[in-house]
Design a protein around this motif. Sequence first.
Motif: not given
Length: 450
Positions: A396-420
């Motif tokens: 994330n930088h400013g208003v732009y975010t790249q967030c992995p869309l797969n929920p299992d991936f986000r869980f396994e890698h402890k992602c705290h971004c919102n895919p929305d």
Amino acid sequence: MARLPVVRITAILGALLLVYFVSVIARPKVVYVDTSTNEIVHNYIPKDEDASIAGVSLGDVVREKLQNSFGGVSDPIKDPQKEAQLALAQIEQVKEDSAAEVKVVKDSNGNVIVPAPPAPDYIGKDKDIRATFVTLARNSEMYELIKSIRRVEDRFNRKFNYDWVFLNDEEFTDEFKRLTTSIVSGKTKYGLIPKEHWSYPEWVDLEKAAKSREDMKAAKIIYGDSESYRHMCRFESGFFWRSPLLDDYDWYWRVEPGIQIHCDLDYDLFKFMRDNKKRYGFTISIHEFEKTIPTLWEHTKNFIKEHSEYLAPNNLMDFISNDNGETYNLCHFWSNFEVADLNFWRSDAYRAYFDYLDKTGGFFYERWGDAPIHSIAAALFLNKDEIHYFDDVGYNHGVYTQCPLNPDFRFEHKCHCNPDSDFTFRGYSCGKKYYDVMKLERPKEWVDYQ
């Protein structure tokens, strides 16, 4: 006996005064909290109305002193608030390309094919890899920067301990050096940018450049009247990789104040790049502001005509042009995140390209950014399979975010971004274009986040 009530009254009054003074001492300070992040803002400078609520008299002189004491006397080159306002305004104006086709790849059973995650054999640091982080920052950005460093260290570098190079057009303060060194797990190095790398070259017409800044300011173009921003873009385009502090390295990861890393990175990105023969890696692609680069593509075409030998045989021209190079479609990789090969910038092709552009004065007569210049060069002078999209960083930088869309991936890698908030497949992004040109399978969830 008559003195007893007096003693009692005195004792009571004394107790009340003691309670009062204790309550004053224990009274909590006014704490300012960023409503978007819920983080305490330690160096917040209150507006007049805030000051009155806090019971503080804050005059212009005091405010000026506070501002000047915040990490140094210089202002940051970038203005995140202006960038966010302009970015949001442009996103609202964008309309989806009606001609874009949805390309979903399925197997023989009708199941959507999803790209495999990175192979686990990249875990672990290879001591032969000469890599570092690079940051261009000013002393006044120190507190914003250390949050970025902390995020990168926690998500990645605490496992690998790569060095960090800091560059500035002023001398870094001792406080800046002490604080950044204390949180970087590798070695830290601090460099002062030479004046010739952060000033007007002799061939630039200063009056013409000043007139251009006035016109851009009138047109309300972001950083249109900023000289320091132009020096920064020219430096990032043609000089950062020439710093003697980078002579010992082959790879770099660019980090700026205000960025976030949302996911755990358990493999060495530098090793991945080297082992897979990648030379330029990015997380976000986007369209450039056309009014900032009106003649950049014409100059690029003229350079190609003179130096066609530098074009890669399997280049990525189709990503930056919709008509085989006749015009530029404004797509570029957002260069505030780059993991790349320093030797690409040191190559004859890139040096010649930068020198050609620099002689035109476009950094000052217009407002060329380093992002489109880096991107055009990578797209033309590298083979397309040497360019890599890191879809697993959560950036994330400013208003732009790249967030992995797969929920299992986000869980396994402890992602705290919102895919929305993921920007990859939105209308103003160039993500769809990149996936199509590279013939990549889009994640099965992409249709829900466009």
